[in-house]
Design a protein around this motif. Structure first.
Motif, PDB file in Angstrom:
ATOM      1  N   LEU A 184      -4.719   0.416 -27.319  1.00 51.81           N
ATOM      2  CA  LEU A 184      -5.135  -0.593 -28.297  1.00 51.81           C
ATOM      3  C   LEU A 184      -4.279  -0.486 -29.561  1.00 51.81           C
ATOM      4  O   LEU A 184      -4.135  -1.434 -30.312  1.00 51.81           O
ATOM      5  N   PHE A 198      -1.203  -0.222 -29.537  1.00 49.01           N
ATOM      6  CA  PHE A 198       0.073  -0.885 -29.288  1.00 49.01           C
ATOM      7  C   PHE A 198      -0.053  -2.379 -29.520  1.00 49.01           C
ATOM      8  O   PHE A 198      -0.497  -3.119 -28.664  1.00 49.01           O
ATOM      9  N   GLN A 224      -4.844  -7.901 -14.453  1.00 53.54           N
ATOM     10  CA  GLN A 224      -3.887  -7.804 -15.544  1.00 53.54           C
ATOM     11  C   GLN A 224      -3.829  -6.367 -16.026  1.00 53.54           C
ATOM     12  O   GLN A 224      -4.835  -5.846 -16.498  1.00 53.54           O
ATOM     13  N   PRO A 256      -5.333  -2.005 -21.067  1.00 53.37           N
ATOM     14  CA  PRO A 256      -6.604  -1.303 -21.262  1.00 53.37           C
ATOM     15  C   PRO A 256      -7.791  -2.016 -20.610  1.00 53.37           C
ATOM     16  O   PRO A 256      -8.733  -1.384 -20.147  1.00 53.37           O
ATOM     17  N   MET A 257      -7.727  -3.355 -20.524  1.00 50.67           N
ATOM     18  CA  MET A 257      -8.859  -4.094 -19.970  1.00 50.67           C
ATOM     19  C   MET A 257      -9.036  -3.828 -18.481  1.00 50.67           C
ATOM     20  O   MET A 257     -10.131  -3.949 -17.952  1.00 50.67           O
ATOM     21  N   ARG A 294     -11.450  -1.213 -17.768  1.00 51.54           N
ATOM     22  CA  ARG A 294     -12.804  -1.554 -18.149  1.00 51.54           C
ATOM     23  C   ARG A 294     -13.409  -2.571 -17.191  1.00 51.54           C
ATOM     24  O   ARG A 294     -14.560  -2.446 -16.784  1.00 51.54           O
ATOM     25  N   GLU A 295     -12.597  -3.564 -16.849  1.00 54.85           N
ATOM     26  CA  GLU A 295     -13.148  -4.650 -16.040  1.00 54.85           C
ATOM     27  C   GLU A 295     -13.092  -4.363 -14.550  1.00 54.85           C
ATOM     28  O   GLU A 295     -13.894  -4.879 -13.793  1.00 54.85           O
TER      29      GLU A 295
END
Lengths: 318, 502
Positions: free
Chosen positions: B138, B140, B343, B346-347, B350-351
């Motif tokens: 985050l 970056f 994608q 970082p997501m 999480r996803e």
């Protein structure tokens, strides 16, 4: 353009003549649904979720076949729809304001007269968010900051000429405040940059922030009434700012559809609007539904086109 | 942070997902054993076909192929002194002399055990480092990502070895390809010549299939390989568990090779071949009997093979956390993720925790399976693969490439594009231009451009914004080090040589 219009009319007349004969048993072959995006994307999910319901309401063993024609932000697919035979056996997905904005910012093989408007199905309202540790945590503070320091507020959003961009333009016109646009290549990177605090505010859609309410300040939702999708989030109207905007996805057919075929399709989409099972399926895929059919959908498109054209004439985005 | 890791485990052990890894490892060994065919090629050809599969099935196959191919390359390296993949060059140094002495079987056993250990170490590195790194990403923003891309481009040009100018030209070609399509900010057309198909830019998968799969296939058809058959007398056929005790002295080499491999994997640019060379040199330097190296020292095979497998999973650390692939294979795998709508960044953690952590487990299982599947019995039969008729193999691959590329978007345009890149790749190959810089040029060039422009918008046109925080400054320093380091090293080296001569 004139030639295109002429072709469309000609094709339309021919189809009308032929239509009378064949319409009695419509649909007697599979209906192709052209999706201008990759399988698995938001528009594709909408098409595939809606297809079985449309089949049900068309009756007579109707079958819809989704065909993905991705590329050029959906332009390849929608051009194919505009140029296909208006016989009711080809329909396609349609995105607003993108599809109309593309007729302004590049040479397009279609315009707003190229379609029979069936139904808009999804309306994903815009939201304004700021990083969690930001001092700007209400819409009033945001407007004040952008008015005092013109250009100091950087806005992360997805590409120019999309719903996010029009939302910002509405906000700018309404308040006279000035913002610096930072257009990321999509909502996901824009949201990540917001969470990292690299831009000072962001314009996203409600489906993209629903799960991130803990990590971002949501200043408001640009919808007339609170979204059934995230009922805790206040609208801008509630806060005294008349902002309504969103990303819309629906279905169109080529212009000049035989009248009875059009009626049959519209009837099916109208029934879709009241189908609880369909609503649940859409909610499960994070798609806020707002069904607008036929002439209303055409008017909606026209309004958006006029807005986009006004913006384009004043401040072209490329 | 690591809780998701455990909860992803049951998913991975499911039948189809596990079978995918098994098939991947076997396919990888086969592909790696074929001189000229590499992991990058195999995965590029595979990616379009994985479209209809569950993500974990597709990713499991890729992880398996990657691990398998890195070992498979050792088979012809030992038996024929022909490295099956570029990463196996260092394996020929001691592997082939061993085979000449009738220890080919032992050499392959050392190779498979070492490969497996390298792969396991790398998988652990990925599991331990990626989740915390994904939190840091985050930090970056556009300017940091811009510098990461510049650093990656600089590394691939200057650290790849070989001719720096040719590397630079290759990278420039890749960056040029990245410019084709619509402008990332304004959406205006660039070099599309009115073709709507080019508006979204050139898909990395199409470039990869053309560049990496077509030239080797032309090669397959062009030069019939004379193997005279592989006689089993060269192999030596002790079962693997009997030779295991003799390998316990290699632990230092394994440890060193793993660390080198993991580090090289994380660095953008360099790949398995560099890791293998570095590990081999270090192991020889510290060996008690350096004079035996090159004459058939099993530890040399161990050093090379442990390192070329240790860069597999670790290459995905920057790819999964930042979306910036460190190697060409990682770039193809990213393509595989993107095709499934995943994608990187970082997501992703999480996803889609099940997928991203499942993928890590698959790397680990792939590495463990290597010993079982590539063990003594199977090694014998894999060696016979070299006798397959090459024209047949070549035509099968061409067919797969054509079908695969067509099926991505269902249009012939992409097929012609792929064939065009294939022709370019073939010419580049003949003229000894390196291919990895083209691929990274395409990916990192697009990253660099878009993020530079975003960063300048955020800084409202102020260029000093690019240097305004510590992360950016560190990245700039690293980039300078990569560019200037080799030059200084060469100067010092030359001076010493001169001094000696004088």
């Amino acid at each position: 353009m004139l030639k295109l219009a002429l072709n469309t009319t000609l094709a339309g007349t021919l189809a009308l003549a032929a239509g009378a004969a064949m319409a009695q048993d419509y649909p007697d072959e599979p209906i192709e649904v052209i999706v201008g995006y990759d399988a698995g994307g938001g528009t594709d999910v909408m098409a595939r979720t809606a297809a079985p319901f449309i089949e049900k309401y068309l009756g007579d063993g109707a079958s819809l076949i989704v065909r993905n024609m991705p590329g050029a932000s959906g332009q390849i697919g929608i051009t194919e729809v505009a140029n296909s035979d208006p016989d009711g056996y080809t329909i396609g997905t349609f995105n607003l304001p993108g599809m109309m904005a593309r007729t302004l910012d590049r040479e397009a093989g279609y315009d707003r007269e190229s379609f029979t408007y069936l139904a808009n199905v999804v309306n994903d309202p815009n939201v304004i968010v700021t990083p969690l540790n930001s001092d700007i945590d209400t819409i009033d503070k945001l407007i004040a900051e952008a008015t005092e320091n013109p250009g100091a507020v950087t806005v992360g959003m997805s590409s120019l000429g999309g719903d996010d961009h029009f939302m910002l333009i509405k906000l700018q016109e309404m308040t006279g405040a000035e913002f610096t646009i930072v257009p990321f290549s999509g909502s996901a990177p824009a949201r990540t940059a917001l969470m990292g605090g690299h831009v000072s505010m962001g314009i996203l859609n409600i489906s993209e922030v629903a799960e991130f309410q803990e990590e971002l300040n949501v200043l408001g939702v640009a919808q007339a009434e609170r979204s059934r999708f995230a009922p805790d989030l206040p609208t801008f109207r509630e806060q005294g700012v008349d902002l309504v905007n969103g990303s819309m996805r629906g279905f169109v057919a080529p212009a000049g559809l035989p009248e009875d075929v059009e009626a049959q399709l519209l009837e099916a989409f109208n029934q879709l609007a009241d189908d609880e099972e369909f609503m649940d399926a859409m909610a499960a895929t994070a798609n806020p539904v707002e069904v607008v059919t036929g002439e209303d959908f055409r008017a909606l498109t026209s309004d958006l086109y006029d807005l986009a054209e006004g913006v384009w004439n004043e401040t072209p985005w490329n | 942070m690591y809780g998701d890791l455990l909860s992803a485990l049951p998913e991975v052990i499911g039948f189809t997902n596990f079978a995918a890894v098994v098939i991947g490892v076997i396919a990888g060994i086969v592909v790696g054993a074929m001189p000229g065919l590499s992991a990058t090629m195999a995965i590029s050809v595979l990616v379009p076909f994985t479209f209809g599969l569950e993500p974990l099935v597709a990713l499991g196959m890729m992880a398996g192929i990657y691990n398998g191919a890195m070992y498979g390359g050792a088979i012809p390296a030992v038996l024929l002194r022909i490295p099956g993949t570029p990463a196996a060059v260092a394996t020929t140094f001691d592997g082939y002399p061993m085979a000449q002495k009738g220890q080919g079987g032992l050499a392959l056993q050392v190779a498979v055990v070492s490969s497996s250990i390298g792969g396991i170490a790398s998988a652990f590195a990925l599991m331990l480092l990626a989740p915390p790194l994904s939190k840091v990403t985050l930090l970056f923003g556009p300017s940091e990502v811009f510098w990461v891309a510049v650093f990656g481009l600089a590394s691939i040009i200057f650290l790849l070895g070989g001719n720096v100018v040719k590397g630079l030209i290759s990278a420039c070609f890749g960056v040029f390809v990245s410019v084709i399509g619509s402008d990332p900010i304004y959406g205006s057309d660039r070099f599309t010549f009115g073709q709507l198909e080019l508006l979204d830019g050139i898909s990395i998968v199409i470039l990869l299939v053309g560049l990496y799969a077509l030239p080797p296939v032309i090669d397959l058809l062009e030069t019939p390989l004379k193997t005279d058959g592989v006689s089993s007398s060269k192999l030596g056929t002790d079962p693997i568990w009997k030779s295991l005790p003799s390998m316990k002295g290699y632990w230092k080499t394994w440890l060193r090779g793993s660390i080198i491999g993991i580090w090289i994997g994380i660095l953008p640019g360099a790949g398995g071949s560099m890791a293998a060379f570095m590990s081999y040199n270090e192991a020889r330097r510290t060996s008690k009997n350096p004079q035996d190296w090159g004459e058939g020292e099993p530890e040399g095979v161990a050093a090379s093979e442990v390192a070329n497998n240790a860069d597999t999973a670790s290459a995905l650390i920057p790819a999964l956390t930042l979306g910036i692939p460190g190697t060409a294979v990682a770039a193809v795998m990213l393509g595989g993720l993107l095709i499934h709508g995943l994608q990187p960044g970082p997501m992703l953690f999480r996803e889609n925790p099940t997928i991203v952590f499942g993928f890590m487990w698959q790397f680990l299982f792939g590495a463990i399976l290597l010993v079982l599947l590539g063990g003594s019995l199977a090694t014998n039969s894999f060696a016979r693969l070299l006798n397959l008729p090459r024209p047949l193999l070549g035509s099968v691959i061409i067919m797969l490439m054509l079908i695969g590329v067509y099926s991505i978007h269902g249009r012939m345009f992409d097929v012609y594009l792929m064939l065009g890149f294939g022709a370019i790749g073939w010419v580049m190959d003949k003229l000894k231009f390196p291919l990895p810089p083209v691929v990274l040029g395409l990916i990192l060039g697009a990253f660099a451009e878009e993020n530079l422009r975003l960063a300048l918008r955020i800084g409202r046109g102020d260029w000093t914004h690019l240097f305004s925080n510590v992360t950016s400054q560190i990245l700039v320093a690293l980039t300078v080090a990569v560019v200037v380091g080799p030059i200084i090293k060469r100067r010092v080296f030359d001076r010493r040589k001169k001094d000696k001569a004088a």
